[in-house]
Design a protein around this motif. Sequence first.
Motif, PDB file in Angstrom:
ATOM      1  N   GLU A 209      -5.168  -0.171   5.700  1.00 22.64           N
ATOM      2  CA  GLU A 209      -5.736  -0.832   4.605  1.00 22.64           C
ATOM      3  C   GLU A 209      -7.061   0.340   4.388  1.00 22.64           C
ATOM      4  O   GLU A 209      -8.065   0.274   5.030  1.00 22.64           O
ATOM      5  N   SER A 262      -3.315  -4.839  -4.646  1.00 19.56           N
ATOM      6  CA  SER A 262      -1.900  -5.267  -4.402  1.00 19.56           C
ATOM      7  C   SER A 262      -2.255  -6.840  -4.579  1.00 19.56           C
ATOM      8  O   SER A 262      -2.473  -7.591  -3.585  1.00 19.56           O
ATOM      9  N   TRP A 343      13.544  -4.410   4.797  1.00 14.07           N
ATOM     10  CA  TRP A 343      13.538  -3.705   6.205  1.00 14.07           C
ATOM     11  C   TRP A 343      14.076  -4.880   7.158  1.00 14.07           C
ATOM     12  O   TRP A 343      14.157  -5.781   6.910  1.00 14.07           O
TER      13      TRP A 343
HETATM   14  N1  SAH Z   1      -3.142  -1.500   2.346  1.00 16.15           N
HETATM   15  C1  SAH Z   1      -3.006  -1.075   1.135  1.00 16.15           C
HETATM   16  C2  SAH Z   1      -2.385  -0.054   0.721  1.00 16.15           C
HETATM   17  C3  SAH Z   1      -0.901   0.264   1.269  1.00 16.15           C
HETATM   18  S1  SAH Z   1       0.467  -0.429   0.724  1.00 16.15           S
HETATM   19  C4  SAH Z   1      -2.613  -2.042   0.086  1.00 16.15           C
HETATM   20  O1  SAH Z   1      -1.877  -3.225   0.606  1.00 16.15           O
HETATM   21  O2  SAH Z   1      -2.601  -2.109  -1.265  1.00 16.15           O
HETATM   22  C5  SAH Z   1       1.067   0.181  -0.670  1.00 16.15           C
HETATM   23  C6  SAH Z   1       1.740  -0.887  -1.516  1.00 16.15           C
HETATM   24  O3  SAH Z   1       2.959  -1.225  -1.200  1.00 16.15           O
HETATM   25  C7  SAH Z   1       0.891  -1.989  -1.837  1.00 16.15           C
HETATM   26  O4  SAH Z   1       0.909  -2.713  -2.968  1.00 16.15           O
HETATM   27  C8  SAH Z   1       1.943  -3.127  -0.850  1.00 16.15           C
HETATM   28  O5  SAH Z   1       1.771  -4.327  -1.161  1.00 16.15           O
HETATM   29  C9  SAH Z   1       3.312  -2.701  -1.316  1.00 16.15           C
HETATM   30  N2  SAH Z   1       4.550  -2.824  -0.533  1.00 16.15           N
HETATM   31  C10 SAH Z   1       4.101  -3.380   1.057  1.00 16.15           C
HETATM   32  N3  SAH Z   1       5.402  -3.637   1.283  1.00 16.15           N
HETATM   33  C11 SAH Z   1       6.357  -3.556   0.608  1.00 16.15           C
HETATM   34  C12 SAH Z   1       7.909  -3.650   0.622  1.00 16.15           C
HETATM   35  N4  SAH Z   1       8.322  -4.156   1.533  1.00 16.15           N
HETATM   36  N5  SAH Z   1       8.303  -3.641  -0.755  1.00 16.15           N
HETATM   37  C13 SAH Z   1       7.750  -3.171  -2.015  1.00 16.15           C
HETATM   38  N6  SAH Z   1       6.421  -2.927  -1.846  1.00 16.15           N
HETATM   39  C14 SAH Z   1       5.758  -3.077  -0.558  1.00 16.15           C
END
Ligand code: SAH
Length: 412
Positions: A209, A262, A343
């Motif tokens: 983050e 997000s 995953w």
């Molecule tokens: N921590 C920050 C930035 C990294 S995550 C954040 O959460 O915004 C980058 C993006 O990928 C975020 O919008 C997150 O929610 C999304 N994300 C996380 N896991 C995911 C998944 N399994 N499938 C699709 N998007 C995902």
Amino acid sequence: MNMPVPGHIDPVPVPREVTPRADGRIDLLGLPKKQIAALFEQAGLDAKAAKLRGKQVWHWIYHRGVSDFEAMTDIAKTTRPWLAQRFVIARPEVVEAQHSTDGTRKWLLRTADNHDFEMVFIPDADRGTLCVSSQVGCTLNCRFCHTGTMRLVRNLTPGEIVGQVMLARDALGEWPKGSMSGLDAEEDEGSYTSDGRLLTNIVMMGMGEPLYNFDNVRDALKIVMDGDGLALSKRRITLSTSGVVPMMERCGQEIGVNLAVSLHAVTKDIRDEIVPINRKYGIEELLQACAEYPGASNARRITFEYVMLKDRNDSDEDARELVRLIKQYKLPAKVNLIPFNPWPGAPYECSSPERIRRFSDIVFEAGISAPVRTPRGRDIDAACGQLKTAAEKKSRSELDRIAAEKQAALES
Ligand code: SAH
Ligand code: SF4
């Protein structure tokens, strides 16, 4: 009702400092220009020489991608070993480089004190985007995110953050001259943009983050944006936050990059479940902070990321509520619909393509852009939310077992 949410919802932002280098030398990568000059002065140069050498070294580091003082030909031959004894220009170590069938590339990187993290490069027809990590792991346990299942090891330093951009330029062969030796520049891939570069955009969307590592991310991005540094425009950089409301204004003021949020849900129940930081900073507070984000305008819209989870957040009603909220707060916004990337052991499924299309149509019909993102690099686990390093893929019980075996071996 709500499913129980594992892990902390009130994380301690800064777990611990970086371990100093074993050889006692100071890494110059990621330090501000002024600090480099100050260090040269402390090491014995007079003020004027320190300033000049600082400027020269800076130019070699960021304009030419040089990491060996010997290559700095405008610095006196005798000064070069003097510098090398005291300083280094380190890159994160590349442990593994993977290539997806769609052209996406993922690198497993290692810090000097042995922590693994990842970075991803996504080539498109008109741009090339580097997805940069801000932390090793993440303290926030979003339930659909693989990175969120890692415990946070530590914040990355400014050098480790800038270092990712440097490594990408190394690998893509994008320094003005030299420094490409030994790296696999592949010219047949992706298209060159008008200014001849593959790497055109940066997104702070890797592991971690970024607003919980604010100072380091800011200092790193300042170098990335510095006209004498890597010289990337702030308009080509996007920082993504899960909603660390108290840091959003400073992000706009002190960094000034594009903001992505997000959001992922429009009701308290669902957002509490899937993005647990929502329990601390709710949707209203978050959207208010977006409305006040410095620099946001119709020309520079805020991106709302919305992961499509089957039967959790993907109904017509959710789409209409999303539109209503964006209008209520008068947000200059666009929405990115991200099909959920699976995953092992993930507690969700991706919405059907028809459902995603319908959701997108509702938002579009209200005059808000809502493209569906094509997942990239899924075959090498490089897509959004799939980043999790191998060392951390072992389960807690496996790690406990390994520790017990080691202990037993020591005792026998
Ligand atoms: N921590 C920050 C930035 C990294 S995550 C954040 O959460 O915004 C980058 C993006 O990928 C975020 O919008 C997150 O929610 C999304 N994300 C996380 N896991 C995911 C998944 N399994 N499938 C699709 N998007 C995902
Ligand atoms: Fe952390 Fe972002 Fe993943 Fe949430 S989605 S766990 S904030 S990396």
